[in-house]
Design an enzyme around this catalytic site. Structure first.
Site, PDB file in Angstrom:
ATOM      1  N   MET A  83      21.666 -41.296   0.328  1.00  0.00           N
ATOM      2  CA  MET A  83      20.541 -41.729   0.122  1.00  0.00           C
ATOM      3  C   MET A  83      19.803 -41.797   1.779  1.00  0.00           C
ATOM      4  O   MET A  83      20.401 -42.567   2.514  1.00  0.00           O
ATOM      5  CB  MET A  83      20.269 -43.208  -0.277  1.00  0.00           C
ATOM      6  CG  MET A  83      20.369 -43.213  -1.701  1.00  0.00           C
ATOM      7  SD  MET A  83      20.507 -45.115  -2.282  1.00  0.00           S
ATOM      8  CE  MET A  83      22.181 -45.624  -1.988  1.00  0.00           C
ATOM      9  N   GLU A  84      19.071 -40.998   2.142  1.00  0.00           N
ATOM     10  CA  GLU A  84      18.886 -40.457   3.239  1.00  0.00           C
ATOM     11  C   GLU A  84      18.067 -41.698   4.102  1.00  0.00           C
ATOM     12  O   GLU A  84      17.316 -42.387   3.323  1.00  0.00           O
ATOM     13  CB  GLU A  84      17.696 -39.387   3.330  1.00  0.00           C
ATOM     14  CG  GLU A  84      17.305 -38.889   4.777  1.00  0.00           C
ATOM     15  CD  GLU A  84      18.429 -38.608   5.381  1.00  0.00           C
ATOM     16  OE1 GLU A  84      18.225 -38.290   6.919  1.00  0.00           O
ATOM     17  OE2 GLU A  84      19.531 -37.791   4.882  1.00  0.00           O
ATOM     18  N   GLN A  94      26.949 -33.736   2.417  1.00  0.00           N
ATOM     19  CA  GLN A  94      26.093 -32.877   1.585  1.00  0.00           C
ATOM     20  C   GLN A  94      25.289 -32.187   2.608  1.00  0.00           C
ATOM     21  O   GLN A  94      24.875 -32.509   3.770  1.00  0.00           O
ATOM     22  CB  GLN A  94      25.186 -33.890   1.078  1.00  0.00           C
ATOM     23  CG  GLN A  94      24.026 -33.143   0.339  1.00  0.00           C
ATOM     24  CD  GLN A  94      22.733 -34.146  -0.616  1.00  0.00           C
ATOM     25  OE1 GLN A  94      22.170 -34.707   0.242  1.00  0.00           O
ATOM     26  NE2 GLN A  94      23.029 -34.116  -1.773  1.00  0.00           N
ATOM     27  N   CYS A 145      16.079 -33.202  -2.719  1.00  0.00           N
ATOM     28  CA  CYS A 145      15.168 -33.912  -1.847  1.00  0.00           C
ATOM     29  C   CYS A 145      13.646 -33.488  -1.798  1.00  0.00           C
ATOM     30  O   CYS A 145      13.239 -32.445  -1.807  1.00  0.00           O
ATOM     31  CB  CYS A 145      15.686 -33.694  -0.348  1.00  0.00           C
ATOM     32  SG  CYS A 145      14.655 -34.597   0.774  1.00  0.00           S
ATOM     33  N   ARG A 157      19.678 -46.516  -5.742  1.00  0.00           N
ATOM     34  CA  ARG A 157      18.674 -47.560  -5.287  1.00  0.00           C
ATOM     35  C   ARG A 157      19.440 -48.914  -5.870  1.00  0.00           C
ATOM     36  O   ARG A 157      19.501 -49.644  -5.255  1.00  0.00           O
ATOM     37  CB  ARG A 157      17.279 -47.561  -5.324  1.00  0.00           C
ATOM     38  CG  ARG A 157      16.610 -46.179  -4.762  1.00  0.00           C
ATOM     39  CD  ARG A 157      15.211 -45.955  -4.944  1.00  0.00           C
ATOM     40  NE  ARG A 157      15.014 -45.608  -6.393  1.00  0.00           N
ATOM     41  CZ  ARG A 157      13.961 -45.831  -7.041  1.00  0.00           C
ATOM     42  NH1 ARG A 157      12.967 -46.630  -6.710  1.00  0.00           N
ATOM     43  NH2 ARG A 157      14.001 -45.582  -8.380  1.00  0.00           N
TER      44      ARG A 157
END
Length: 316
Positions: free
Chosen positions: A13-14, A73, A103, A229
């Site tokens: 999760m960026e 990644q 993304c 999330r």
């Protein structure tokens, strides 16, 4: 159908799942592995410092403090440069390589990265093939995709490209780029892929609790899950799903938030502590009513010590 979970992975999760968050979440759960935030590859072999910045766990043989393996990644569109950087990631200690084809960020997509590549399965094939040939058959190569860009019409072609290029694992976020993060997740699309392609598949999207995990397994026909999330909203979600552990109570979560604060205070992102905590609370309030109150109490505050004091009071 048997809904027993097999493997559970922490998603990349960026801007959220950095080394500190990974350290906390893997201390509470037994993830099979974690995937880092993406390292953006353009037109060069990046220096080693770039790899260590994204994955400081490389200093620990590629493991978190609690022993969970990390996989780096990479995100990019040029096969040869992706391949060269993948080789470097492995040499530095990454436990496999993951390729980002999902993304949805506009800044990434306008440069033909991430989900933009879902429009051209032939480019995905070239990237996966180049990377696999470079790292070798003994290195696990995985890819993360969405169902498609605007719709799922190219899903079969995308998966065929990835499997033909000899990737070992595939995570499917069960929404298109156009869907963003809006519910629901269309897990049933994954079932067809599981049936048709001989590759280990992980389902991702809208897994917030044990019931969601069971429904996902039923609809996707894979017992391998990737948590994103949902793992932020319920920090011990993997343990809840895999070991029937009870959801972490609020007072225990406050102790975790204090630990996060104390570690953040001594880390290189200490300047952003208040905004980082507020960011996490936005997820936590999806599962904890108390998080909503705490968020409201601190939303105008920036002083770290004051915030930590309020955390103490909230846990009582």
């Amino acid at each position: 159908m048997n809904t027993q979970v097999k493997k559970v992975v922490l998603a990349p999760m960026e801007g959220v799942a950095d080394a500190l968050m990974r350290r906390l979440l893997t201390s509470l759960n037994n993830y099979d592995f974690c995937i880092t935030e993406f390292l953006r590859i353009v037109d060069q072999l990046l220096p080693e410092r770039c790899f260590y910045k994204v994955c400081p766990e490389l200093e620990q043989q590629g493991y978190t403090q609690s022993g969970t393996p990390l996989r780096m990644q990479l995100l990019g569109q040029e096969p040869n440069w992706m391949a060269e950087n993948a080789v470097r990631a492995i040499a530095l200690g990454s436990h496999g390589v993951d390729l980002n084809f999902g993304c949805p960020a506009k800044t990434v997509n306008k440069n033909r990265g991430g989900a933009a590549l879902l429009k051209t399965p032939e480019d995905i094939y070239k990237i996966v093939l180049a990377v696999k040939e470079a790292v070798g058959k003994d290195v696990v190569l995985s890819a993360k995709i969405r169902l498609g860009f605007d719709d799922a019409s190219l899903l079969d072609e995308i998966v065929s490209a990835i499997t033909s290029a000899k990737a070992d694992q595939l995570t499917i976020h069960a929404r298109t780029k156009a869907d963003g993060y809006r519910p629901p997740a269309y897990w049933h699309f994954i079932a067809g892929i599981v049936k048709r392609y001989p590759i280990e598949i992980f389902a991702n999207g809208e897994i917030w609790n044990l019931a969601d995990a069971h429904r996902c397994i039923e609809e996707s026909h894979t017992a391998n899950l990737m948590l994103g999330r949902g793992a932020l909203a319920l920090p011990n979600l993997e343990a809840v799903i895999k070991n029937n552990q009870q959801a972490m109570p609020w007072h225990q979560l406050c102790t975790l938030l204090k630990q996060y604060g104390e570690l953040e205070l001594i880390g290189d992102k200490s300047f952003y502590f208040s905004s980082r905590l507020k960011q996490w609370l936005r997820y936590l309030r999806l599962q904890y009513p108390e998080a909503e109150q705490l968020f409201n109490d601190i939303k105008t505050l920036k002083d770290k010590e004051t915030i930590l004091t309020l955390l103490d009071k909230s846990s009582m």
